[in-house]
Scaffold this motif. Structure first.
Motif, PDB file in Angstrom:
ATOM      1  N   ARG A   1       0.996  -1.221   0.021  1.00 42.45           N
ATOM      2  CA  ARG A   1      -0.204  -0.081  -0.302  1.00 42.45           C
ATOM      3  C   ARG A   1       0.551   0.566  -0.101  1.00 42.45           C
ATOM      4  N   VAL A   2       0.878   2.805  -0.305  1.00 38.05           N
ATOM      5  CA  VAL A   2       1.667   3.822  -0.916  1.00 38.05           C
ATOM      6  C   VAL A   2      -0.152   4.420  -0.425  1.00 38.05           C
ATOM      7  N   LEU A   3       0.714   5.998  -0.328  1.00 38.61           N
ATOM      8  CA  LEU A   3       0.013   6.763   0.002  1.00 38.61           C
ATOM      9  C   LEU A   3      -1.103   7.531  -0.936  1.00 38.61           C
ATOM     10  N   ASP A   4      -2.176   8.072  -0.778  1.00 36.80           N
ATOM     11  CA  ASP A   4      -2.859   8.049  -2.008  1.00 36.80           C
ATOM     12  C   ASP A   4      -3.567   9.284  -2.094  1.00 36.80           C
ATOM     13  N   PRO A   5      -2.612  10.005  -2.545  1.00 37.97           N
ATOM     14  CA  PRO A   5      -3.190  11.663  -2.756  1.00 37.97           C
ATOM     15  C   PRO A   5      -4.320  11.497  -2.676  1.00 37.97           C
ATOM     16  N   ASP A   6      -5.652  11.398  -3.162  1.00 37.72           N
ATOM     17  CA  ASP A   6      -6.853  11.409  -3.296  1.00 37.72           C
ATOM     18  C   ASP A   6      -8.046  11.119  -1.996  1.00 37.72           C
ATOM     19  N   GLN A   7      -7.127  10.387  -1.113  1.00 39.24           N
ATOM     20  CA  GLN A   7      -7.602   9.397   0.113  1.00 39.24           C
ATOM     21  C   GLN A   7      -9.264   9.159   0.005  1.00 39.24           C
ATOM     22  N   ASP A   8      -9.446   8.085  -1.160  1.00 36.92           N
ATOM     23  CA  ASP A   8     -10.089   7.315  -1.243  1.00 36.92           C
ATOM     24  C   ASP A   8     -11.110   6.494  -0.317  1.00 36.92           C
ATOM     25  N   PHE A   9     -10.313   6.054   0.881  1.00 33.10           N
ATOM     26  CA  PHE A   9     -10.496   5.064   2.106  1.00 33.10           C
ATOM     27  C   PHE A   9      -9.702   6.069   2.946  1.00 33.10           C
ATOM     28  N   PRO A  10     -10.776   5.679   4.538  1.00 33.83           N
ATOM     29  CA  PRO A  10     -10.680   6.437   5.683  1.00 33.83           C
ATOM     30  C   PRO A  10      -8.681   6.520   6.172  1.00 33.83           C
ATOM     31  N   ASP A  11      -8.080   5.395   6.152  1.00 30.09           N
ATOM     32  CA  ASP A  11      -6.071   4.929   6.324  1.00 30.09           C
ATOM     33  C   ASP A  11      -5.390   5.826   5.190  1.00 30.09           C
ATOM     34  N   GLY A  12      -6.397   6.741   4.180  1.00 30.10           N
ATOM     35  CA  GLY A  12      -5.906   7.498   3.209  1.00 30.10           C
ATOM     36  C   GLY A  12      -4.090   6.590   2.186  1.00 30.10           C
ATOM     37  N   LEU A  13      -4.722   5.413   1.726  1.00 28.35           N
ATOM     38  CA  LEU A  13      -3.809   4.372   0.981  1.00 28.35           C
ATOM     39  C   LEU A  13      -4.304   3.936   0.325  1.00 28.35           C
ATOM     40  N   ASN A  14      -3.724   3.108  -1.223  1.00 25.71           N
ATOM     41  CA  ASN A  14      -4.299   2.665  -2.378  1.00 25.71           C
ATOM     42  C   ASN A  14      -3.033   1.168  -1.953  1.00 25.71           C
ATOM     43  N   SER A  15      -3.996   0.138  -2.323  1.00 25.32           N
ATOM     44  CA  SER A  15      -3.335  -0.606  -2.887  1.00 25.32           C
ATOM     45  C   SER A  15      -2.280  -1.106  -3.779  1.00 25.32           C
ATOM     46  N   THR A  16      -1.267  -1.675  -3.579  1.00 23.22           N
ATOM     47  CA  THR A  16      -1.356  -2.357  -5.260  1.00 23.22           C
ATOM     48  C   THR A  16      -0.730  -3.344  -5.168  1.00 23.22           C
ATOM     49  N   LEU A  17      -0.111  -3.785  -6.046  1.00 27.29           N
ATOM     50  CA  LEU A  17       0.796  -4.459  -6.756  1.00 27.29           C
ATOM     51  C   LEU A  17       1.783  -4.770  -7.214  1.00 27.29           C
ATOM     52  N   VAL A  18       3.215  -5.167  -6.042  1.00 25.04           N
ATOM     53  CA  VAL A  18       4.179  -5.776  -6.265  1.00 25.04           C
ATOM     54  C   VAL A  18       5.023  -5.858  -7.619  1.00 25.04           C
ATOM     55  N   PRO A  19       5.283  -5.507  -8.604  1.00 21.09           N
ATOM     56  CA  PRO A  19       5.742  -6.529  -9.876  1.00 21.09           C
ATOM     57  C   PRO A  19       7.580  -6.447  -9.201  1.00 21.09           C
ATOM     58  N   VAL A  20       8.160  -7.985  -9.592  1.00 21.29           N
ATOM     59  CA  VAL A  20       9.456  -8.425  -9.685  1.00 21.29           C
ATOM     60  C   VAL A  20      11.106  -7.186  -9.429  1.00 21.29           C
ATOM     61  N   ASP A  21      10.179  -6.289  -9.995  1.00 24.90           N
ATOM     62  CA  ASP A  21      11.426  -4.853  -9.825  1.00 24.90           C
ATOM     63  C   ASP A  21      10.958  -3.866  -9.289  1.00 24.90           C
ATOM     64  N   SER A  22      10.027  -4.150  -7.777  1.00 28.89           N
ATOM     65  CA  SER A  22       9.875  -2.602  -7.218  1.00 28.89           C
ATOM     66  C   SER A  22      10.533  -2.935  -6.524  1.00 28.89           C
ATOM     67  N   ARG A  23      11.131  -1.543  -5.733  1.00 34.17           N
ATOM     68  CA  ARG A  23      12.116  -2.137  -4.663  1.00 34.17           C
ATOM     69  C   ARG A  23      11.817  -1.383  -3.966  1.00 34.17           C
ATOM     70  N   LEU A  24      11.912  -1.075  -2.358  1.00 32.34           N
ATOM     71  CA  LEU A  24      12.275  -0.372  -1.598  1.00 32.34           C
ATOM     72  C   LEU A  24      12.709   0.628  -1.372  1.00 32.34           C
ATOM     73  N   PRO A  25      12.366   2.088  -0.992  1.00 32.19           N
ATOM     74  CA  PRO A  25      13.763   3.105  -1.253  1.00 32.19           C
ATOM     75  C   PRO A  25      14.381   2.402  -0.221  1.00 32.19           C
ATOM     76  N   ALA A  26      15.599   2.756  -0.783  1.00 31.63           N
ATOM     77  CA  ALA A  26      17.351   2.842   0.240  1.00 31.63           C
ATOM     78  C   ALA A  26      17.294   2.483   1.766  1.00 31.63           C
ATOM     79  N   GLY A  27      16.414   4.022   2.014  1.00 31.88           N
ATOM     80  CA  GLY A  27      16.550   4.016   3.744  1.00 31.88           C
ATOM     81  C   GLY A  27      15.239   3.780   4.439  1.00 31.88           C
ATOM     82  N   PHE A  28      14.727   2.257   3.379  1.00 35.98           N
ATOM     83  CA  PHE A  28      12.998   2.674   4.455  1.00 35.98           C
ATOM     84  C   PHE A  28      13.460   1.147   5.670  1.00 35.98           C
ATOM     85  N   PRO A  29      12.800   1.596   6.293  1.00 39.15           N
ATOM     86  CA  PRO A  29      11.802   2.188   7.243  1.00 39.15           C
ATOM     87  C   PRO A  29      12.056   3.554   7.567  1.00 39.15           C
TER      88      PRO A  29
END
Length: 329
Positions: A67-95
């Motif tokens: 889940r990532v931040l949803d700029p439109d805030q469709d849900f109360p938690d403010g997050l948008n669900s995602t699919l993670v493709p094989v080449d998606s990586r977390l930012p180097a400094g996460f969390p």
């Protein structure tokens, strides 16, 4: 994850041998093939460009969700669900440090679904939409996500391209998303705040939901409707998943698609525990995707199966000489 490629085979054999799809009409992307670019290109070229009104279209994804931040805030938690493709990586400094990720968001899936030119469209998602981890020998199909992760610039630009191609204003895009899915039927393996399990079955792994769904559809005799299938599958999935994941059905707003047969098409072969995929001499290869996952141990060496043709007429017997996962000999 260990079971996603098996999910692909479970779905493939079901569509081909139970529902009559043509093998050449099915495109599979597994492991390193399933990059962000490849998944989006395949959706555009294989589904959107080829499908005509009245055609039957299926999209199945097994893998990590996030889940990532949803700029439109469709849900109360403010997050948008995602699919993670094989080449998606977390930012180097996460969390400690957030940033953009190359995920495919629910917003993008809505636009792609809007572009499919038939309402006979089924989207099946076997992934988590929340944080992840490992519980015993069950692996969670989730990558950590939350407010510190954002849509990538490429994702936002891709959405803008589709809004232009569809002639859809940003305001209409938000309004329609909040009403429901874009097209046809969507089946999710778990609620937004639940885990989906990558589960061990005897000597192989599969998604708890994907295995139960396809096995259930192999066994049904009469008309199999979306409305009745998902609740029945949910009961067994909950038992097999440590998290008690609850599969969900969502249909296009103001439609009666829940009362339509699964995949918007009728089954073409009789119920079965297995299908013969190859014959050479007196030896056959079997796909055992119709077996109840709790009965696998009974189908080792020397188990006997009755063979029938597509019309249900007897064609002799088969004796299992060995089994590797869901492949029998």
């Amino acid at each position: 994850l260990n079971g996603c490629a098996n999910d692909v085979e479970l779905q493939y054999h079901l569509l081909v041998h139970r529902f009559g799809f043509q093998p050449d009409d099915i495109l599979k992307l597994t492991d390193a093939q399933a990059t962000r670019s490849a998944v989006l290109t395949a959706f555009e070229e294989h589904l959107i460009k080829q499908a005509r009104p009245g055609d039957v279209v299926v999209f199945h994804f097994s893998g990590h969700g996030s889940r990532v931040l949803d700029p439109d805030q469709d849900f109360p938690d403010g997050l948008n669900s995602t699919l993670v493709p094989v080449d998606s990586r977390l930012p180097a400094g996460f969390p400690r440090q957030g940033g953009p990720v190359q995920d495919i968001t629910g917003h993008t899936l809505f636009l792609l679904g809007s572009a499919v030119r038939t309402d006979n469209f089924t989207m099946v998602l076997d992934s988590c939409h929340s944080g992840g981890g490992i519980r015993g020998n069950l692996v969670v199909r989730a990558r950590p996500g939350g407010n510190d992760l954002t849509m990538s610039p490429q994702e936002l630009a891709y959405q803008q391209q589709w809004l232009s191609r569809l002639g859809m204003t940003p305001e209409t895009f938000i309004r329609r998303r909040r009403q429901g899915i874009a097209r046809g039927v969507a089946i999710a393996s778990a609620k937004r705040d639940q885990y989906a399990a990558d589960t061990p079955f005897e000597d192989f792994y599969a998604g708890a939901f994907s295995y139960v769904l396809t096995q259930y559809l192999w066994q049904q005799t009469g008309r199999t409707l979306f409305d009745s299938t998902v609740p029945n599958v949910a009961r067994t999935t909950t038992q097999l998943s440590f998290s008690g994941q609850e599969p969900l059905l969502e249909v296009q707003p103001d439609s009666t698609y829940g009362n339509q047969p699964v995949y918007f098409t009728q089954k073409v072969t009789p119920p079965a525990e297995a299908v013969v995929t190859k014959v050479q001499g007196n030896e056959a290869e079997l796909w055992l995707g119709g077996l109840d996952p709790r009965s696998l141990a009974a189908f080792e060496s020397d188990a006997i199966l009755a063979a029938v043709d597509e019309g249900g007429q007897s064609r002799g017997r088969l004796q299992i000489m060995g089994r590797d996962g869901l492949k029998g000999r």
